[in-house]
Design a protein around this motif. Structure first.
Motif, PDB file in Angstrom:
ATOM      1  N   TRP A 318       0.847  -1.194   0.000  1.00  0.00           N
ATOM      2  CA  TRP A 318       0.000   0.000   0.000  1.00  0.00           C
ATOM      3  C   TRP A 318       0.875   1.234   0.000  1.00  0.00           C
ATOM      4  O   TRP A 318       1.896   1.280   0.696  1.00  0.00           O
ATOM      5  N   ARG A 319       0.480   2.237  -0.728  1.00  0.00           N
ATOM      6  CA  ARG A 319       1.063   3.574  -0.608  1.00  0.00           C
ATOM      7  C   ARG A 319       0.063   4.414   0.187  1.00  0.00           C
ATOM      8  O   ARG A 319      -1.103   4.539  -0.188  1.00  0.00           O
ATOM      9  N   VAL A 320       0.512   4.978   1.314  1.00  0.00           N
ATOM     10  CA  VAL A 320      -0.395   5.714   2.194  1.00  0.00           C
ATOM     11  C   VAL A 320       0.232   7.047   2.590  1.00  0.00           C
ATOM     12  O   VAL A 320       1.450   7.253   2.469  1.00  0.00           O
ATOM     13  N   ARG A 321      -0.590   7.925   3.085  1.00  0.00           N
ATOM     14  CA  ARG A 321      -0.116   9.202   3.618  1.00  0.00           C
ATOM     15  C   ARG A 321      -0.261   9.166   5.139  1.00  0.00           C
ATOM     16  O   ARG A 321      -1.371   8.997   5.659  1.00  0.00           O
ATOM     17  N   LEU A 322       0.851   9.289   5.841  1.00  0.00           N
ATOM     18  CA  LEU A 322       0.868   9.293   7.293  1.00  0.00           C
ATOM     19  C   LEU A 322       1.427  10.616   7.795  1.00  0.00           C
ATOM     20  O   LEU A 322       2.220  11.265   7.094  1.00  0.00           O
ATOM     21  N   GLU A 323       1.025  10.993   8.990  1.00  0.00           N
ATOM     22  CA  GLU A 323       1.469  12.264   9.557  1.00  0.00           C
ATOM     23  C   GLU A 323       2.590  12.055  10.562  1.00  0.00           C
ATOM     24  O   GLU A 323       2.464  11.230  11.479  1.00  0.00           O
ATOM     25  N   PRO A 324       3.718  12.768  10.409  1.00  0.00           N
ATOM     26  CA  PRO A 324       4.840  12.612  11.348  1.00  0.00           C
ATOM     27  C   PRO A 324       4.411  12.848  12.794  1.00  0.00           C
ATOM     28  O   PRO A 324       3.667  13.780  13.090  1.00  0.00           O
ATOM     29  N   GLY A 325       4.868  11.963  13.671  1.00  0.00           N
ATOM     30  CA  GLY A 325       4.559  12.088  15.089  1.00  0.00           C
ATOM     31  C   GLY A 325       3.294  11.382  15.518  1.00  0.00           C
ATOM     32  O   GLY A 325       3.022  11.285  16.719  1.00  0.00           O
ATOM     33  N   GLU A 326       2.511  10.866  14.555  1.00  0.00           N
ATOM     34  CA  GLU A 326       1.258  10.204  14.883  1.00  0.00           C
ATOM     35  C   GLU A 326       1.453   8.689  15.020  1.00  0.00           C
ATOM     36  O   GLU A 326       2.349   8.099  14.409  1.00  0.00           O
ATOM     37  N   THR A 327       0.579   8.065  15.808  1.00  0.00           N
ATOM     38  CA  THR A 327       0.636   6.629  16.070  1.00  0.00           C
ATOM     39  C   THR A 327      -0.357   5.891  15.175  1.00  0.00           C
ATOM     40  O   THR A 327      -1.486   6.355  14.968  1.00  0.00           O
ATOM     41  N   TYR A 328       0.082   4.739  14.646  1.00  0.00           N
ATOM     42  CA  TYR A 328      -0.770   3.950  13.757  1.00  0.00           C
ATOM     43  C   TYR A 328      -0.762   2.481  14.187  1.00  0.00           C
ATOM     44  O   TYR A 328       0.172   2.023  14.839  1.00  0.00           O
ATOM     45  N   LEU A 329      -1.797   1.759  13.790  1.00  0.00           N
ATOM     46  CA  LEU A 329      -1.954   0.359  14.145  1.00  0.00           C
ATOM     47  C   LEU A 329      -2.290  -0.451  12.898  1.00  0.00           C
ATOM     48  O   LEU A 329      -3.207  -0.110  12.149  1.00  0.00           O
ATOM     49  N   LEU A 330      -1.523  -1.535  12.681  1.00  0.00           N
ATOM     50  CA  LEU A 330      -1.810  -2.498  11.622  1.00  0.00           C
ATOM     51  C   LEU A 330      -2.313  -3.782  12.275  1.00  0.00           C
ATOM     52  O   LEU A 330      -1.737  -4.252  13.269  1.00  0.00           O
TER      53      LEU A 330
END
Length: 354
Positions: A318-330
């Motif tokens: 996947w190509r995604v847009r994420l924001e620096p400093g934010e937490t993500y869950l897969l």
């Protein structure tokens, strides 16, 4: 030059030399280097810790390792206590240690204390170690600080019948309100597990050098910061990065290492440094690739538990847009495997495999 954080104080200890640890000694190669890196970050007034150099003590085993004793550490602690008293109190106390460490069986035979091995440690001098728990305890009960932060890059393997030495610094009575002092500890490894060092390329090195995997991840996060207003990285965001990055560095070197923290959650109101303030790009900035072990479906969530994307791992990536400093869950719903990670600015344009 005035310091950005005049109320912050620190003791930084790095020990490479262990000439009596085993039959031929068991020296480390990156502990002193990592202690110096953290010390320099503490003194950095632009994006680092912003400490006054007079409020920061660097203790290493470089010159005469046998001269580095508990007294060395305790005299530094006592001196910083006097400086904080004379200044009317402080905000934060840092304690950083890189070297050999052990988990020491408690007197009840069921609990374990963390210890820091001194250069004199040997099979015949097994008590030449500092009781790690006694140092934040004396700072909390006796010294005028509101926060205590410990970064501990050492093993936590068990050692039986060892009595690590408590700090000789103390007071007749605890300070009023000492229970409200915020204490947090970042451990390089889980209890009963080892922490490792290996060849790692960092921004500070001209070539690949040996560093602790925990210290490497720590410095990456501190030096990059986050997109929060004012820069820096919060205590919880820092933990999420360590939880993601330390196992990755260890795995790249054929090791298993998982960090641990105490307590179980930190507050992002405790902020380290002033690096970052990056602006999230509009375009896709990160690629998530899928390993052959993925069963699917896979789902990606942001910190507010909002689903950002879902699909079958047969898509390959996947190509995604994420924001620096934010937490993500897969989440892989097929296998139940989960991964939590913090997206930092230096991860833009890169990829990771889940």
């Amino acid at each position: 030059m005035s310091s950005r954080e005049p109320g912050d104080y620190a003791i930084v200890v790095g020990i490479d030399a262990y000439p009596r640890y085993g039959a031929n000694g068991r020296h480390l190669r990156g502990a002193v280097r990592d202690a110096k890196r953290f010390y320099q970050w503490l003194l950095n007034q632009d994006t680092g810790g912003g400490l006054d150099s007079d409020n920061c003590r660097l203790i290493t085993s470089e010159q005469n390792p046998m001269a580095l004793t508990q007294t060395t550490v305790d005299l530094a602690l006592d001196d910083l206590w006097a400086r904080a008293r004379n200044a009317g109190g402080g905000r934060r106390f840092y304690f950083f240690f890189s070297g050999h460490g052990q988990s020491v069986v408690g007197s009840d035979a069921t609990t374990y204390d963390q210890s820091f091995c001194l250069p004199q440690w040997s099979q015949t001098m097994p008590h030449a170690a500092l009781n790690a728990d006694s140092y934040p305890r004396v700072v909390q009960t006796c010294m005028p600080f509101r926060e205590i932060v410990m970064f501990l890059d050492c093993c936590r393997v068990p050692a039986i019948k060892v009595r690590a030495m408590n700090s000789s610094v103390g007071c007749h009575a605890p300070l009023e309100g000492f229970e409200q002092v915020e204490c947090m500890a970042y451990f390089a490894a889980e209890p009963m597990r080892r922490a490792f060092e290996g060849s790692v390329q960092t921004e500070d090195d001209q070539a690949t050098d040996v560093h602790g995997f925990f210290s490497t991840a720590l410095m990456e996060a501190l030096q990059k910061g986050s997109s929060r207003p004012g820069g820096g990285i919060g205590a919880e965001a820092l933990w999420q990065y360590l939880e993601y990055r330390v196992p990755q560095l260890a795995d790249e070197n054929g090791r298993r290492q998982i960090p641990q923290r105490v307590p179980l959650r930190f507050s992002d109101t405790v902020v380290f440094g002033a690096a970052g303030q990056a602006t999230a790009p509009e375009a896709e900035n990160f690629e998530i690739r899928f390993s052959a072990a993925r069963q699917g479906p896979v789902r990606l969530f942001d910190a507010s538990a909002t689903e950002m994307r879902a699909g079958n791992p047969s898509e390959a990536s996947w190509r995604v847009r994420l924001e620096p400093g934010e937490t993500y869950l897969l989440i892989d719903e097929g296998s139940g495997q989960r991964r939590v990670f913090v997206f930092l600015a230096d991860m833009e344009g890169t990829h990771d495999t889940f």
